[in-house]
Design a protein around this motif. Structure first.
Motif, PDB file in Angstrom:
ATOM      1  N   CYS A  74      -1.064 -17.866   9.563  1.00  0.00           N
ATOM      2  CA  CYS A  74      -0.884 -16.292   9.474  1.00  0.00           C
ATOM      3  C   CYS A  74       0.152 -15.941   8.255  1.00  0.00           C
ATOM      4  CB  CYS A  74      -0.165 -15.868  10.932  1.00  0.00           C
ATOM      5  SG  CYS A  74      -0.177 -14.130  10.988  1.00  0.00           S
ATOM      6  N   GLN A  75      -0.411 -14.841   7.897  1.00  0.00           N
ATOM      7  CA  GLN A  75       0.263 -14.347   6.624  1.00  0.00           C
ATOM      8  C   GLN A  75       1.263 -13.283   6.908  1.00  0.00           C
ATOM      9  OE1 GLN A  75      -2.924 -12.282   4.795  1.00  0.00           O
ATOM     10  NE2 GLN A  75      -3.133 -13.614   3.239  1.00  0.00           N
ATOM     11  N   ARG A  76       1.190 -12.458   7.741  1.00  0.00           N
ATOM     12  CA  ARG A  76       2.076 -11.306   8.217  1.00  0.00           C
ATOM     13  C   ARG A  76       2.415 -11.301   9.780  1.00  0.00           C
ATOM     14  NH1 ARG A  76      -2.261  -7.280   5.415  1.00  0.00           N
ATOM     15  NH2 ARG A  76      -2.985  -8.902   3.605  1.00  0.00           N
ATOM     16  N   ALA A 113       5.067   0.431  11.398  1.00  0.00           N
ATOM     17  CA  ALA A 113       4.938  -1.105  11.219  1.00  0.00           C
ATOM     18  C   ALA A 113       3.553  -1.619  10.851  1.00  0.00           C
ATOM     19  CB  ALA A 113       5.732  -1.791  12.503  1.00  0.00           C
ATOM     20  N   LEU A 114       2.561  -1.134  11.769  1.00  0.00           N
ATOM     21  CA  LEU A 114       1.428  -1.797  11.503  1.00  0.00           C
ATOM     22  C   LEU A 114       0.773  -1.001  10.159  1.00  0.00           C
ATOM     23  CD1 LEU A 114      -0.202  -0.998  14.970  1.00  0.00           C
ATOM     24  CD2 LEU A 114      -0.025  -3.085  13.958  1.00  0.00           C
ATOM     25  N   ARG A 115       0.922  -0.068   9.743  1.00  0.00           N
ATOM     26  CA  ARG A 115       0.503   0.411   8.497  1.00  0.00           C
ATOM     27  C   ARG A 115       1.310  -0.203   7.243  1.00  0.00           C
ATOM     28  NH1 ARG A 115      -2.530   4.741   8.526  1.00  0.00           N
ATOM     29  NH2 ARG A 115      -2.636   6.319   9.758  1.00  0.00           N
ATOM     30  N   ALA A 116       2.687  -0.664   7.513  1.00  0.00           N
ATOM     31  CA  ALA A 116       3.232  -1.375   6.511  1.00  0.00           C
ATOM     32  C   ALA A 116       2.779  -2.759   6.380  1.00  0.00           C
ATOM     33  CB  ALA A 116       4.519  -1.486   6.644  1.00  0.00           C
ATOM     34  N   ALA A 117       2.447  -3.300   7.509  1.00  0.00           N
ATOM     35  CA  ALA A 117       1.648  -4.616   7.570  1.00  0.00           C
ATOM     36  C   ALA A 117       0.162  -4.666   6.794  1.00  0.00           C
ATOM     37  CB  ALA A 117       1.509  -5.352   8.839  1.00  0.00           C
TER      38      ALA A 117
END
Length: 493
Positions: A74-76, A113-117
Protein backbone atom coordinates in the motif's frame (compact mmCIF):
# COMPACT_ATOMS: atom_id res chain seq x y z
CA UNK A 1 -7.67 4.59 -7.36
CA UNK A 2 -8.48 1.67 -5.04
CA UNK A 3 -9.42 2.22 -1.37
CA UNK A 4 -9.50 -0.37 1.41
CA UNK A 5 -11.57 0.50 4.50
CA UNK A 6 -10.39 -1.62 7.46
CA UNK A 7 -12.82 -0.94 10.32
CA UNK A 8 -14.45 -3.25 12.87
CA UNK A 9 -17.77 -1.40 13.10
CA UNK A 10 -20.22 -2.29 10.28
CA UNK A 11 -21.99 1.07 10.41
CA UNK A 12 -18.70 2.99 10.38
CA UNK A 13 -17.56 1.07 7.28
CA UNK A 14 -20.75 1.80 5.40
CA UNK A 15 -20.76 5.45 6.48
CA UNK A 16 -17.21 5.95 5.18
CA UNK A 17 -18.08 4.16 1.93
CA UNK A 18 -21.05 6.51 1.48
CA UNK A 19 -18.94 9.59 2.25
CA UNK A 20 -16.36 8.53 -0.34
CA UNK A 21 -19.05 8.31 -3.03
CA UNK A 22 -20.64 11.60 -1.92
CA UNK A 23 -17.37 13.55 -2.15
CA UNK A 24 -16.72 12.74 -5.82
CA UNK A 25 -13.16 11.63 -5.12
CA UNK A 26 -11.06 9.85 -7.77
CA UNK A 27 -11.66 6.47 -6.12
CA UNK A 28 -13.01 3.85 -8.53
CA UNK A 29 -13.18 0.79 -6.26
CA UNK A 30 -13.74 0.41 -2.51
CA UNK A 31 -13.00 -2.76 -0.53
CA UNK A 32 -13.80 -3.35 3.13
CA UNK A 33 -12.28 -5.47 5.90
CA UNK A 34 -13.61 -6.15 9.40
CA UNK A 35 -10.53 -7.90 10.80
CA UNK A 36 -6.78 -7.53 10.48
CA UNK A 37 -6.65 -10.86 8.64
CA UNK A 38 -9.17 -9.63 6.05
CA UNK A 39 -7.22 -6.38 5.71
CA UNK A 40 -3.92 -8.14 4.98
CA UNK A 41 -5.60 -10.47 2.48
CA UNK A 42 -7.21 -7.57 0.59
CA UNK A 43 -3.96 -5.56 0.59
CA UNK A 44 -2.03 -8.50 -0.84
CA UNK A 45 -4.70 -9.25 -3.47
CA UNK A 46 -5.55 -5.71 -4.61
CA UNK A 47 -2.40 -3.62 -3.77
CA UNK A 48 -4.55 -0.51 -3.26
CA UNK A 49 -3.30 3.06 -3.47
CA UNK A 50 -5.07 4.06 -0.23
CA UNK A 51 -5.82 2.34 3.08
CA UNK A 52 -8.17 3.70 5.75
CA UNK A 53 -7.44 1.67 8.91
CA UNK A 54 -8.66 1.63 12.50
CA UNK A 55 -5.44 1.13 14.48
CA UNK A 56 -7.36 -0.25 17.48
CA UNK A 57 -8.38 -3.33 15.48
CA UNK A 58 -4.78 -4.56 15.19
CA UNK A 59 -3.72 -6.73 18.16
CA UNK A 60 -0.25 -6.26 19.64
CA UNK A 61 0.97 -9.63 18.39
CA UNK A 62 -0.20 -8.97 14.81
CA UNK A 63 1.40 -5.52 14.52
CA UNK A 64 4.69 -6.63 12.87
CA UNK A 65 2.85 -8.69 10.24
CA UNK A 66 0.34 -5.89 9.54
CA UNK A 67 3.21 -3.41 9.24
CA UNK A 68 4.98 -5.61 6.69
CA UNK A 69 1.81 -5.87 4.56
CA UNK A 70 1.12 -2.14 4.68
CA UNK A 71 4.67 -1.23 3.68
CA UNK A 72 4.77 -3.82 0.92
CA UNK A 73 1.31 -3.52 -0.64
CA UNK A 74 0.00 0.00 0.00
CA UNK A 75 1.19 3.53 -0.82
CA UNK A 76 -0.84 5.81 1.45
CA UNK A 77 -2.50 5.31 4.82
CA UNK A 78 -5.10 7.27 6.78
CA UNK A 79 -5.21 5.97 10.36
CA UNK A 80 -8.04 6.40 12.86
CA UNK A 81 -8.20 5.65 16.58
CA UNK A 82 -10.47 6.04 19.56
CA UNK A 83 -7.42 6.38 21.82
CA UNK A 84 -5.57 9.69 21.42
CA UNK A 85 -2.38 8.34 23.03
CA UNK A 86 1.36 8.53 22.39
CA UNK A 87 1.39 4.84 21.46
CA UNK A 88 -1.18 5.36 18.68
CA UNK A 89 0.60 8.46 17.42
CA UNK A 90 3.87 6.52 17.26
CA UNK A 91 2.19 3.74 15.26
CA UNK A 92 0.88 6.29 12.78
CA UNK A 93 4.35 7.84 12.52
CA UNK A 94 5.94 4.41 11.95
CA UNK A 95 3.55 3.84 9.02
CA UNK A 96 4.12 7.39 7.70
CA UNK A 97 0.38 7.94 7.70
CA UNK A 98 -0.99 10.91 5.81
CA UNK A 99 -3.23 11.66 8.78
CA UNK A 100 -4.25 10.28 12.18
CA UNK A 101 -7.93 10.91 12.91
CA UNK A 102 -9.54 10.54 16.34
CA UNK A 103 -13.06 9.19 16.83
CA UNK A 104 -15.77 10.40 16.76
CA UNK A 105 -14.98 11.44 13.20
CA UNK A 106 -15.99 14.77 11.77
CA UNK A 107 -17.10 14.38 8.11
CA UNK A 108 -15.28 17.57 7.09
CA UNK A 109 -12.05 16.33 8.69
CA UNK A 110 -12.35 12.97 6.96
CA UNK A 111 -13.07 14.70 3.65
CA UNK A 112 -9.93 16.80 4.06
CA UNK A 113 -7.79 13.70 4.77
CA UNK A 114 -9.23 11.80 1.79
CA UNK A 115 -8.62 14.72 -0.55
CA UNK A 116 -5.04 15.06 0.67
CA UNK A 117 -4.47 11.33 0.11
CA UNK A 118 -6.06 11.38 -3.35
CA UNK A 119 -3.85 14.30 -4.41
CA UNK A 120 -0.57 12.45 -3.68
CA UNK A 121 1.48 11.45 -6.72
CA UNK A 122 0.92 7.83 -7.72
CA UNK A 123 3.65 5.18 -7.78
CA UNK A 124 4.06 1.46 -7.41
CA UNK A 125 2.13 0.31 -4.32
CA UNK A 126 4.37 -0.32 -1.36
CA UNK A 127 7.69 0.29 -3.13
CA UNK A 128 9.73 3.44 -3.71
CA UNK A 129 9.86 4.60 -7.33
CA UNK A 130 12.35 2.72 -9.46
CA UNK A 131 12.69 -0.33 -7.18
CA UNK A 132 10.36 -2.75 -8.96
CA UNK A 133 13.33 -4.96 -9.82
CA UNK A 134 14.01 -5.50 -6.10
CA UNK A 135 10.47 -6.68 -5.30
CA UNK A 136 11.59 -10.18 -4.34
CA UNK A 137 14.38 -8.72 -2.19
CA UNK A 138 11.78 -6.72 -0.28
CA UNK A 139 9.70 -9.84 0.20
CA UNK A 140 12.69 -11.59 1.76
CA UNK A 141 12.56 -9.02 4.59
CA UNK A 142 9.01 -10.01 5.46
CA UNK A 143 8.78 -13.67 4.42
CA UNK A 144 11.05 -16.60 5.31
CA UNK A 145 12.96 -17.65 2.19
CA UNK A 146 15.74 -20.04 3.30
CA UNK A 147 17.46 -19.75 -0.10
CA UNK A 148 18.25 -16.06 0.60
CA UNK A 149 19.92 -16.74 3.95
CA UNK A 150 23.47 -16.47 2.55
CA UNK A 151 23.46 -12.65 2.39
CA UNK A 152 25.00 -10.17 4.81
CA UNK A 153 22.19 -7.95 6.11
CA UNK A 154 23.08 -4.36 6.94
CA UNK A 155 20.78 -1.73 8.37
CA UNK A 156 21.97 1.83 7.73
CA UNK A 157 20.37 4.84 9.43
CA UNK A 158 21.26 8.51 9.89
CA UNK A 159 20.77 10.11 13.29
CA UNK A 160 18.73 12.86 11.60
CA UNK A 161 15.66 11.41 9.78
CA UNK A 162 15.74 14.35 7.35
CA UNK A 163 18.88 12.82 5.82
CA UNK A 164 17.20 9.50 4.92
CA UNK A 165 17.01 10.30 1.20
CA UNK A 166 20.63 11.49 1.16
CA UNK A 167 21.68 8.20 2.78
CA UNK A 168 19.78 6.24 0.15
CA UNK A 169 21.46 8.20 -2.66
CA UNK A 170 24.86 7.61 -1.06
CA UNK A 171 24.25 3.86 -0.72
CA UNK A 172 22.82 3.53 -4.23
CA UNK A 173 26.03 4.98 -5.71
CA UNK A 174 28.40 3.30 -3.26
CA UNK A 175 31.01 0.88 -4.70
CA UNK A 176 30.21 -2.14 -2.54
CA UNK A 177 32.48 -5.14 -2.87
CA UNK A 178 30.55 -7.66 -4.96
CA UNK A 179 26.80 -7.89 -5.52
CA UNK A 180 24.60 -5.62 -3.40
CA UNK A 181 20.95 -4.66 -3.11
CA UNK A 182 19.90 -1.38 -1.45
CA UNK A 183 16.31 -1.47 -0.16
CA UNK A 184 15.02 1.90 1.13
CA UNK A 185 12.58 1.79 4.06
CA UNK A 186 10.88 4.62 5.91
CA UNK A 187 13.81 6.04 7.91
CA UNK A 188 16.61 3.63 7.05
CA UNK A 189 17.95 1.40 4.31
CA UNK A 190 18.59 -2.34 4.20
CA UNK A 191 21.64 -3.52 2.28
CA UNK A 192 21.82 -7.15 1.17
CA UNK A 193 25.47 -7.99 0.39
CA UNK A 194 26.30 -11.33 -1.20
CA UNK A 195 30.09 -11.51 -1.63
CA UNK A 196 31.63 -9.99 1.51
CA UNK A 197 34.38 -11.94 3.30
CA UNK A 198 34.30 -12.52 7.06
CA UNK A 199 31.83 -10.71 9.27
CA UNK A 200 31.80 -7.54 7.12
CA UNK A 201 32.68 -5.16 9.98
CA UNK A 202 35.80 -3.80 8.29
CA UNK A 203 33.79 -2.99 5.16
CA UNK A 204 31.09 -1.33 7.30
CA UNK A 205 33.65 0.93 9.00
CA UNK A 206 35.02 1.87 5.58
CA UNK A 207 31.50 2.88 4.51
CA UNK A 208 31.16 5.12 7.61
CA UNK A 209 34.50 6.80 6.89
CA UNK A 210 33.55 7.39 3.27
CA UNK A 211 30.23 8.94 4.35
CA UNK A 212 31.96 11.27 6.83
CA UNK A 213 34.26 12.66 4.17
CA UNK A 214 31.33 14.71 2.86
CA UNK A 215 28.78 14.66 5.72
CA UNK A 216 28.86 15.90 9.32
CA UNK A 217 25.79 14.02 10.58
CA UNK A 218 26.64 10.51 11.85
CA UNK A 219 25.42 7.16 10.58
CA UNK A 220 24.97 3.85 12.34
CA UNK A 221 25.40 0.49 10.57
CA UNK A 222 24.12 -2.78 11.98
CA UNK A 223 26.20 -5.47 10.26
CA UNK A 224 24.67 -8.96 10.42
CA UNK A 225 26.88 -11.63 8.78
CA UNK A 226 25.26 -14.69 7.16
CA UNK A 227 23.84 -17.14 9.65
CA UNK A 228 22.84 -20.54 8.32
CA UNK A 229 20.28 -20.88 11.11
CA UNK A 230 18.47 -17.64 10.22
CA UNK A 231 16.65 -16.37 7.14
CA UNK A 232 17.09 -12.83 5.84
CA UNK A 233 13.83 -11.94 7.57
CA UNK A 234 15.13 -13.22 10.93
CA UNK A 235 18.42 -11.35 10.41
CA UNK A 236 16.52 -8.17 9.52
CA UNK A 237 14.34 -8.40 12.63
CA UNK A 238 17.39 -8.96 14.84
CA UNK A 239 19.10 -5.98 13.18
CA UNK A 240 16.08 -3.76 13.90
CA UNK A 241 16.39 -4.61 17.59
CA UNK A 242 20.14 -3.91 17.57
CA UNK A 243 19.58 -0.58 15.82
CA UNK A 244 17.49 0.55 18.78
CA UNK A 245 20.59 0.37 20.98
CA UNK A 246 21.79 3.58 19.27
CA UNK A 247 19.46 5.30 21.74
CA UNK A 248 22.03 4.42 24.42
CA UNK A 249 25.34 4.23 22.57
CA UNK A 250 24.79 6.94 19.94
CA UNK A 251 25.49 6.86 16.21
CA UNK A 252 28.82 6.77 14.32
CA UNK A 253 28.85 3.06 15.19
CA UNK A 254 29.14 -0.31 13.52
CA UNK A 255 26.96 -2.62 15.60
CA UNK A 256 27.59 -6.36 15.46
CA UNK A 257 25.33 -9.17 16.74
CA UNK A 258 25.39 -9.49 20.54
CA UNK A 259 23.33 -11.96 22.54
CA UNK A 260 23.11 -9.57 25.51
CA UNK A 261 21.26 -7.04 23.30
CA UNK A 262 18.60 -9.45 22.06
CA UNK A 263 16.34 -8.92 25.08
CA UNK A 264 15.44 -5.75 26.98
CA UNK A 265 15.97 -5.82 30.71
CA UNK A 266 13.25 -4.78 33.11
CA UNK A 267 12.95 -1.14 34.15
CA UNK A 268 10.28 0.52 36.28
CA UNK A 269 9.38 3.52 34.12
CA UNK A 270 7.84 5.53 36.95
CA UNK A 271 9.48 7.42 39.79
CA UNK A 272 9.17 5.78 43.18
CA UNK A 273 7.67 7.83 46.04
CA UNK A 274 11.19 8.36 47.39
CA UNK A 275 12.40 9.60 44.00
CA UNK A 276 9.41 11.92 43.75
CA UNK A 277 10.34 13.40 47.12
CA UNK A 278 13.93 13.86 45.95
CA UNK A 279 12.77 15.75 42.89
CA UNK A 280 10.39 17.93 44.87
CA UNK A 281 13.22 18.86 47.26
CA UNK A 282 15.80 19.47 44.50
CA UNK A 283 13.39 21.69 42.60
CA UNK A 284 12.32 23.60 45.71
CA UNK A 285 15.98 24.28 46.56
CA UNK A 286 16.81 25.32 42.96
CA UNK A 287 19.66 22.82 43.28
CA UNK A 288 21.37 22.86 39.87
CA UNK A 289 24.15 20.47 40.80
CA UNK A 290 21.92 17.91 42.52
CA UNK A 291 19.61 17.80 39.49
CA UNK A 292 22.56 17.38 37.13
CA UNK A 293 24.12 14.61 39.23
CA UNK A 294 20.78 12.76 39.53
CA UNK A 295 20.13 12.82 35.77
CA UNK A 296 23.67 11.82 34.86
CA UNK A 297 23.73 9.01 37.42
CA UNK A 298 20.36 7.71 36.23
CA UNK A 299 20.76 8.01 32.45
CA UNK A 300 24.50 7.81 31.70
CA UNK A 301 26.93 4.89 31.44
CA UNK A 302 24.41 2.28 30.32
CA UNK A 303 25.67 -1.24 29.67
CA UNK A 304 23.87 -4.13 27.95
CA UNK A 305 21.39 -5.60 28.39
CA UNK A 306 19.65 -2.27 27.93
CA UNK A 307 16.10 -1.46 28.99
CA UNK A 308 13.53 -0.71 26.32
CA UNK A 309 14.00 2.84 24.98
CA UNK A 310 10.24 3.37 25.37
CA UNK A 311 10.49 2.59 29.08
CA UNK A 312 13.34 5.10 29.43
CA UNK A 313 11.31 7.74 27.57
CA UNK A 314 8.38 7.06 29.92
CA UNK A 315 10.68 7.47 32.92
CA UNK A 316 11.84 10.83 31.57
CA UNK A 317 8.23 11.95 31.17
CA UNK A 318 7.66 11.00 34.84
CA UNK A 319 10.40 13.47 35.74
CA UNK A 320 8.83 16.01 33.41
CA UNK A 321 5.56 15.66 35.35
CA UNK A 322 7.36 16.80 38.52
CA UNK A 323 8.89 19.71 36.61
CA UNK A 324 5.42 20.64 35.35
CA UNK A 325 4.12 20.95 38.89
CA UNK A 326 7.11 23.10 39.78
CA UNK A 327 6.32 25.36 36.82
CA UNK A 328 2.72 25.75 37.95
CA UNK A 329 3.85 26.70 41.43
CA UNK A 330 5.72 29.66 39.99
CA UNK A 331 3.16 30.33 37.25
CA UNK A 332 5.66 29.54 34.52
CA UNK A 333 3.32 27.27 32.55
CA UNK A 334 2.70 29.90 29.87
CA UNK A 335 4.43 31.94 27.20
CA UNK A 336 7.98 31.15 26.15
CA UNK A 337 8.64 28.82 29.08
CA UNK A 338 5.61 26.73 28.18
CA UNK A 339 6.76 26.49 24.57
CA UNK A 340 10.21 25.43 25.74
CA UNK A 341 8.63 22.79 28.00
CA UNK A 342 6.67 21.39 25.03
CA UNK A 343 9.86 21.32 22.96
CA UNK A 344 11.59 19.26 25.66
CA UNK A 345 8.55 16.96 25.77
CA UNK A 346 8.90 16.38 22.01
CA UNK A 347 12.64 15.75 22.42
CA UNK A 348 11.91 13.07 25.01
CA UNK A 349 9.37 11.38 22.75
CA UNK A 350 11.29 11.44 19.50
CA UNK A 351 15.00 12.30 19.78
CA UNK A 352 17.04 9.24 18.76
CA UNK A 353 19.88 9.59 21.31
CA UNK A 354 19.45 9.55 25.08
CA UNK A 355 22.45 11.62 26.19
CA UNK A 356 21.34 14.54 24.02
CA UNK A 357 17.87 14.43 25.56
CA UNK A 358 19.45 14.58 29.02
CA UNK A 359 21.66 17.52 28.02
CA UNK A 360 18.65 19.44 26.74
CA UNK A 361 16.69 18.65 29.92
CA UNK A 362 19.54 19.90 32.17
CA UNK A 363 19.84 23.15 30.22
CA UNK A 364 16.08 23.66 30.38
CA UNK A 365 16.10 23.15 34.16
CA UNK A 366 18.89 25.70 34.59
CA UNK A 367 16.83 28.28 32.70
CA UNK A 368 13.73 27.29 34.65
CA UNK A 369 15.46 27.79 38.02
CA UNK A 370 16.52 31.27 36.95
CA UNK A 371 12.96 32.18 35.98
CA UNK A 372 11.49 30.61 39.14
CA UNK A 373 13.82 32.66 41.34
CA UNK A 374 12.74 35.77 39.51
CA UNK A 375 9.11 34.78 39.93
CA UNK A 376 9.60 34.23 43.66
CA UNK A 377 11.13 37.67 43.94
CA UNK A 378 8.15 39.11 42.09
CA UNK A 379 5.79 37.38 44.58
CA UNK A 380 3.97 35.53 41.82
CA UNK A 381 4.05 32.12 43.53
CA UNK A 382 0.71 30.26 43.50
CA UNK A 383 -0.07 29.43 47.16
CA UNK A 384 -2.30 26.48 46.24
CA UNK A 385 0.42 24.82 44.15
CA UNK A 386 2.98 25.48 46.89
CA UNK A 387 0.65 23.91 49.43
CA UNK A 388 -0.03 20.92 47.18
CA UNK A 389 3.69 20.32 46.72
CA UNK A 390 4.15 20.40 50.48
CA UNK A 391 1.25 17.95 50.92
CA UNK A 392 2.70 15.65 48.25
CA UNK A 393 6.02 15.57 50.05
CA UNK A 394 4.51 14.97 53.53
CA UNK A 395 1.22 13.07 53.06
CA UNK A 396 2.79 9.97 54.67
CA UNK A 397 3.15 11.88 57.94
CA UNK A 398 0.07 11.00 60.05
CA UNK A 399 0.45 14.27 61.97
CA UNK A 400 0.17 16.47 58.85
CA UNK A 401 -2.29 19.29 59.51
CA UNK A 402 -3.97 22.05 57.55
CA UNK A 403 -2.09 24.56 59.71
CA UNK A 404 1.30 23.21 58.63
CA UNK A 405 0.34 23.18 54.96
CA UNK A 406 -1.09 26.69 55.11
CA UNK A 407 2.09 27.95 56.76
CA UNK A 408 4.18 26.38 53.96
CA UNK A 409 1.92 28.11 51.42
CA UNK A 410 2.22 31.45 53.19
CA UNK A 411 -1.52 31.79 53.90
CA UNK A 412 -3.84 31.41 56.88
CA UNK A 413 -5.49 27.99 57.30
CA UNK A 414 -8.96 29.36 56.52
CA UNK A 415 -7.84 31.23 53.41
CA UNK A 416 -5.75 28.34 52.10
CA UNK A 417 -8.69 25.99 52.62
CA UNK A 418 -10.91 28.40 50.68
CA UNK A 419 -8.39 28.65 47.81
CA UNK A 420 -7.95 24.86 47.65
CA UNK A 421 -11.71 24.26 47.47
CA UNK A 422 -12.13 26.97 44.85
CA UNK A 423 -9.28 25.87 42.57
CA UNK A 424 -9.33 22.09 43.02
CA UNK A 425 -12.86 21.38 44.21
CA UNK A 426 -11.73 19.39 47.27
CA UNK A 427 -11.15 20.09 50.93
CA UNK A 428 -7.78 19.57 52.61
CA UNK A 429 -9.04 16.40 54.30
CA UNK A 430 -10.50 14.99 51.05
CA UNK A 431 -7.25 15.54 49.14
CA UNK A 432 -5.17 13.98 51.90
CA UNK A 433 -7.42 10.92 52.22
CA UNK A 434 -7.54 10.39 48.45
CA UNK A 435 -3.75 10.66 48.11
CA UNK A 436 -3.12 8.25 50.96
CA UNK A 437 -5.62 5.79 49.49
CA UNK A 438 -3.97 5.96 46.06
CA UNK A 439 -0.60 5.16 47.59
CA UNK A 440 -2.13 2.34 49.68
CA UNK A 441 -3.69 0.84 46.54
CA UNK A 442 -0.34 1.00 44.73
CA UNK A 443 1.43 -0.81 47.57
CA UNK A 444 -1.32 -3.43 47.71
CA UNK A 445 -0.91 -4.09 43.98
CA UNK A 446 2.86 -4.03 43.77
CA UNK A 447 4.19 -5.30 47.12
CA UNK A 448 3.65 -8.04 49.69
CA UNK A 449 3.73 -5.62 52.64
CA UNK A 450 1.27 -6.34 55.41
CA UNK A 451 -1.78 -4.10 55.92
CA UNK A 452 -0.11 -2.74 59.07
CA UNK A 453 3.08 -1.86 57.18
CA UNK A 454 1.10 -0.20 54.39
CA UNK A 455 -0.85 1.84 56.91
CA UNK A 456 2.42 3.05 58.46
CA UNK A 457 3.85 4.02 55.06
CA UNK A 458 0.78 5.93 53.86
CA UNK A 459 -0.08 8.14 56.82
CA UNK A 460 -2.86 6.04 58.36
CA UNK A 461 -2.17 5.64 62.06
CA UNK A 462 -3.31 2.01 62.30
CA UNK A 463 -4.26 -0.90 60.06
CA UNK A 464 -7.78 -0.70 61.52
CA UNK A 465 -8.11 2.94 60.48
CA UNK A 466 -6.84 2.17 56.96
CA UNK A 467 -9.37 -0.67 56.62
CA UNK A 468 -12.21 1.55 57.85
CA UNK A 469 -11.39 4.34 55.39
CA UNK A 470 -10.84 1.82 52.57
CA UNK A 471 -14.25 0.25 53.10
CA UNK A 472 -15.96 3.64 53.36
CA UNK A 473 -14.42 4.89 50.10
CA UNK A 474 -14.17 1.70 48.00
CA UNK A 475 -16.72 -0.59 49.63
CA UNK A 476 -14.19 -3.39 50.14
CA UNK A 477 -11.32 -4.29 52.46
CA UNK A 478 -7.65 -3.82 51.52
CA UNK A 479 -7.16 -7.58 51.49
CA UNK A 480 -10.09 -8.09 49.10
CA UNK A 481 -8.73 -5.35 46.84
CA UNK A 482 -5.28 -7.00 46.73
CA UNK A 483 -6.76 -10.43 45.92
CA UNK A 484 -8.96 -8.92 43.22
CA UNK A 485 -6.06 -7.08 41.56
CA UNK A 486 -3.84 -10.16 41.51
CA UNK A 487 -6.50 -12.16 39.68
CA UNK A 488 -6.44 -9.70 36.80
CA UNK A 489 -4.29 -10.76 33.79
CA UNK A 490 -1.15 -8.71 33.17
CA UNK A 491 -1.23 -6.33 30.20
CA UNK A 492 1.20 -7.16 27.36
CA UNK A 493 4.21 -4.94 27.23
Amino acid sequence: MKLVIAERDDKEREAIRWLVSAYSLPIERVYTAATVEEMMAVLERETPELLYVELDMIPYERWPQATAHVRLFCQRVIAVTAEATFARAKQAIDWQCIDLLVKPLEPARLKQALRAAASRSPGRPGLPTGLDAHHDDYRSLFCDFPSAASAHVWLVQAEQPALSQEVIRFLTDYPFRGRARVLPLTEMAVCLLFDLPGDGKEEAWKLLRDWEEDHHEPLAVVAMPPDGRRTVRAQYQAARRLLETTFFIGYRQVIAPASECEQWRELDPFLTPEEQRQWIEMLERFDHEAVKRWLQREFSHWAPPFPSPEMVRTRLTSILAQIRRFMKTYRLDRGGTEREYMRIFQEILYHPVLYRIVQELILFLYRLFHEAKQAAEDARVDPVERGLRYMEAHFRDPSLTLERVAAAAGRSPAYFSHLLSKKRGVTFRQWLTNRRLEEAKRLLRQTDLSIKEIAEQTGFRTAHYLTRVFKAELNETPTAYRDEQRLKPSSPR
